[in-house]
Design an enzyme around this catalytic site. Sequence first.
Site, PDB file in Angstrom:
ATOM      1  CD  GLU A 181      -3.036  -3.495  -1.229  1.00  0.00           C
ATOM      2  OE1 GLU A 181      -4.252  -3.401  -0.974  1.00  0.00           O
ATOM      3  OE2 GLU A 181      -2.205  -3.963  -0.422  1.00  0.00           O
ATOM      4  CG  ASN A 224       3.566  -0.676  -2.424  1.00  0.00           C
ATOM      5  OD1 ASN A 224       4.629  -1.297  -2.515  1.00  0.00           O
ATOM      6  ND2 ASN A 224       2.813  -0.712  -1.327  1.00  0.00           N
ATOM      7  CG  HIS A 260       2.643  -8.457   2.953  1.00  0.00           C
ATOM      8  ND1 HIS A 260       3.211  -8.072   4.158  1.00  0.00           N
ATOM      9  CD2 HIS A 260       2.166  -7.326   2.391  1.00  0.00           C
ATOM     10  CE1 HIS A 260       3.073  -6.764   4.308  1.00  0.00           C
ATOM     11  NE2 HIS A 260       2.449  -6.287   3.254  1.00  0.00           N
ATOM     12  CD  GLU A 289       3.229  -2.859   2.246  1.00  0.00           C
ATOM     13  OE1 GLU A 289       2.446  -3.750   2.648  1.00  0.00           O
ATOM     14  OE2 GLU A 289       2.837  -1.806   1.698  1.00  0.00           O
ATOM     15  CG  ASP A 291       5.055  -9.571   6.608  1.00  0.00           C
ATOM     16  OD1 ASP A 291       4.684 -10.014   5.499  1.00  0.00           O
ATOM     17  OD2 ASP A 291       4.306  -8.892   7.345  1.00  0.00           O
TER      18      ASP A 291
HETATM   19  C1  XIL Z   1      -1.567  -3.169   7.184  1.00  0.00           C
HETATM   20  C2  XIL Z   1      -1.081  -2.705   8.551  1.00  0.00           C
HETATM   21  O1  XIL Z   1       0.109  -3.422   8.844  1.00  0.00           O
HETATM   22  C3  XIL Z   1      -2.108  -2.938   9.605  1.00  0.00           C
HETATM   23  O2  XIL Z   1      -1.710  -2.318  10.813  1.00  0.00           O
HETATM   24  C4  XIL Z   1      -3.463  -2.393   9.181  1.00  0.00           C
HETATM   25  O3  XIL Z   1      -4.437  -2.741  10.147  1.00  0.00           O
HETATM   26  C5  XIL Z   1      -3.855  -2.928   7.821  1.00  0.00           C
HETATM   27  O4  XIL Z   1      -2.842  -2.620   6.890  1.00  0.00           O
HETATM   28  N1  XIL Z   1      -0.608  -3.857   2.231  1.00  0.00           N
HETATM   29  C6  XIL Z   1      -0.341  -2.537   2.536  1.00  0.00           C
HETATM   30  C7  XIL Z   1      -0.208  -2.138   3.945  1.00  0.00           C
HETATM   31  O5  XIL Z   1      -0.113  -1.723   1.627  1.00  0.00           O
HETATM   32  O6  XIL Z   1      -0.646  -0.817   4.155  1.00  0.00           O
HETATM   33  C8  XIL Z   1      -0.951  -3.083   4.855  1.00  0.00           C
HETATM   34  O7  XIL Z   1      -0.671  -2.708   6.205  1.00  0.00           O
HETATM   35  C9  XIL Z   1      -0.567  -4.508   4.589  1.00  0.00           C
HETATM   36  C10 XIL Z   1      -0.889  -4.898   3.180  1.00  0.00           C
END
Ligand code: XIL
Length: 381
Positions: A181, A224, A260, A289, A291
């Site tokens: 990020e 990422n 996400h 990641e 979801d």
């Molecule tokens: C999130 C985790 O799922 C949580 O448990 C934590 O509190 C905050 O981070 N982008 C990312 C991940 O790269 O590391 C993040 O994970 C979600 C967004």
Amino acid sequence: MRPLRFATASLAVAALALPLMTGVATADPSPDRAAAPHSNATFDRLRAAAPEGFVVGTAVAGGGHHLSQDYPDPFTYDREYRKILARQFSSVSPENQMKWDYIHPERDRYDFAQADAIVEFAERHDQVVRGHTLLWHSQNPEWLEKGGFSKEELRAILREHITTVVGRYAGRIQQWDVANEIFDDQGRLRTQDNIWIRELGPGIVADAFRWAHEADPAAKLFFNDYNVESVNAKSNAYHALVQDLLAQGVPVDGFSVQAHLSTRYGFPGDLKDNLRRFDALGLETAVTELDVRMDLPESGVPTAEQERKQADYYRRALEACLAVDGCNSFTIWGFTDKYSWVPVFFEGEGFANVMTDDFDRKPAFYALRDTLKAAKKAENR
Ligand code: XIL
């Protein structure tokens, strides 16, 4: 046929080809026969359904938001969770356990216990590991953010951290999210909230990749980010940066999209095209990641239509990755709603994962499984 890059992945496929494993090499969790409530037949598993060389991963729950809930480290004690983790997935990503605040809680102290446990679990179950993450603006310990360090000190701290953490797991991590990020949604480098870029300038990003490569020449090193599923200002910024770094010989291997997603917004229909343009630069790509959250009705129970739409998003994200040659790693951000970060971070939203709180499979689970099966079948033709 996908290039078969990872010995562990092929071993996993070979092991899973045995009819109902009898517990060989799976001391933990217990053998299939004990797993009655949820069908775990080989053909039913995501990892077995996947084409050769294609890994299906999940985040491993623990740390981060879990610490503020009544389930601080599910990976360490939830037996059913661990069973499913081993049976369904061929790749694992520590959700928080390799982040700075977790693994490096004090300047002179590292805590490797959970990260070690995850890597060992993965090896026992023929899974690969995605390391996450080394240079980020978030989840840094206070000793670092508020330490008042000079530029030289900060540079030395980052170098030592990367060398120590990457070096500890050298040869055992398939992909590292080296930089996470680093751009905002407008495609501007985070020159304020990212301590490294703010204090040391953008050149530190290239150094992070160089140090990681020195510590583990075998690991594939990634950028990422979220909101980079489409062709947009942010993904354009990565596309330009990566070309620049490759021209300088910086060891960048991959670009990954977190994904996400929310059914509030349309599915990013150009995901495949976007991954392809990074593929064309010679990079690997990955979905890291995924979801798919949604606004929950007052009852808290989603409608059949909501579940269908969610399954469709999961399916399309997987299809996009499968359609790109160098996209061989596809990870969902947890598999059960029980431990999801979504309700904690997005008010009123939830139900984002492929299994319910009780580990029941949703249409989204079957969408993934059937899409993997279809891809495998097409490949074998
Ligand atoms: C999130 C985790 O799922 C949580 O448990 C934590 O509190 C905050 O981070 N982008 C990312 C991940 O790269 O590391 C993040 O994970 C979600 C967004």
